[in-house]
Enzyme design. Sequence first.
Site, mmCIF file in Angstrom:
data_model
loop_
_atom_site.group_PDB
_atom_site.id
_atom_site.type_symbol
_atom_site.label_atom_id
_atom_site.label_comp_id
_atom_site.label_asym_id
_atom_site.label_seq_id
_atom_site.Cartn_x
_atom_site.Cartn_y
_atom_site.Cartn_z
ATOM 1 N N ALA A 64 -1.881 3.296 -1.503
ATOM 2 C CA ALA A 64 -3.042 2.504 -1.629
ATOM 3 C C ALA A 64 -4.001 2.804 -2.007
ATOM 4 C CB ALA A 64 -3.027 1.229 -0.670
ATOM 5 N N GLY A 105 2.718 3.731 -1.074
ATOM 6 C CA GLY A 105 2.874 3.006 -2.224
ATOM 7 C C GLY A 105 3.121 4.284 -3.315
ATOM 8 N N GLU A 108 6.874 4.527 -2.948
ATOM 9 C CA GLU A 108 7.371 3.350 -3.630
ATOM 10 C C GLU A 108 7.364 3.239 -4.998
ATOM 11 O OE1 GLU A 108 6.672 -0.042 -0.287
ATOM 12 O OE2 GLU A 108 4.911 0.619 -1.212
ATOM 13 N N GLU A 128 2.895 4.151 6.671
ATOM 14 C CA GLU A 128 2.314 2.870 7.017
ATOM 15 C C GLU A 128 2.279 2.528 8.363
ATOM 16 O OE1 GLU A 128 3.483 2.238 2.827
ATOM 17 O OE2 GLU A 128 4.454 3.305 4.365
#
Length: 480
Positions: A64, A105, A108, A128
């Site tokens: 992020a 992310g 991901e 995270e």
Amino acid sequence: MEATRLTSPEGAKLMLITLDNPPVNGLGHALRERIVQALDAAESDDGIAGVVMIGAGRLFCAGADVREFSTPASTRAPDLRQVLARVFACRKPVIAAIHGAALGGGLELAMACHYRVADPSARLGLPEVNLGLIPGAWGTQLLPRLTGMEFAAARVTRGDNVPASEAAGVGLVDALADVRSQPLSVAAAAFFDRIAASARRPDTRTLLVHLDGDLQAWQASLAQALAHDFPGCPAPLAGLEAVALAASLPFDEAVAEERKRFVALMSSPESRALRHVFFAERECARVPGVKARAAWRPVALEGEVPDGTQALVERLQAGLGSGGEGTPAARLTPLASVPVLGRAITVLSASLVDDQGGEVPVALALRDGRIACLEVGAGTPELISLALGLGERLGAMVVCTPAGADALLLPTVGGSLAGAGEADTDRALGQALMDARAGSRLYRPADGDVIAVHGFGYPRYLGGPLYQADLAAQTQEVRE
């Protein structure tokens, strides 16, 4: 973000999507939007056979964009889950070309791609949990489907990352690239030639998860270890619960449960505190109005060693190195030490002097067998750069304060703790930092919390004594 053409060794025309959002290619709204637009363009172009997604600069993507944390842009459409769904839906193969790191992310996104090609030294992980969170864009479900439950649970609950060479052994990476002989983008294009004939577009969401043994027993065993290793932290256990769902629920149901846990953790006091420390760590080495970047130059350790600091000095000597690095450009002279016996911490005050005679006061804290924190007092930009380089070399968290040699916080706070009993340590630590804030001895109040966490072992998930004091004050205001 940039979308250009790439030709494979066998002549296939590919679209090269370059993630470019310095410094770490964070998945901010603008980048997310452009990824979707580029995939739409690739899919509508009959001349494009596939897509290679790569990161600009030194890494693929670190997740992020922290600049959008707690802003509307962080969830504005397309959010990351919508981007992943678009990748999955692409009718042409999408290959992630990973170098440097794919974290949070970023991983991901890579797992949503149909294939992953990586530099063997690249690192992959879901960190995270270090912010009191779990992956919020399907990471707890994609990872176990690719790698199995054991590997996935360890990454989600503990936040550590692994090199691509290890990830390849568990199915997270499809191919390792020899980047010594060719650029990573060329290696990814060559990989496309290998898979083009199969016309396969693997969808991680459809993979089945297998676990040898009883799921509940496996989960209970790991939960016990996590409760021991992370007392007071709900995120590791929530991450374990989410990963376990991969073996018992269909993908869509499992990611809905993942999202519920993620949202709940976002508002938890532990996550708020951990994010406070995270942002404080990003700022604490900066001096307002001064441009200074870490610059390593050989530093010699000189002078007598204060009593009781032998272990710290040995760590210093190991970090500074010896010989073969040229003439020392500066010298580090130990001045005094403060032992904090209740926490097995030693604080050393020292003077860092460059070859021009310029001097800046510094202090170091040895904790858990390593130099955990380096405080830098007031000095010129050149001296601060030298001190930042020293901290980087030692692997220490660097905190710049406006204090002079007689008022550095590490030795001042260490002195206040030296005579405190174990039960009074946190109170004494908080009072010393409150006094420092009141005396304008901190550029930013959060710097004191970084010193508490790194220098004196204050629990990260509590955010720091000043953070807790401010919370208490806010609570009192609400009550009144």
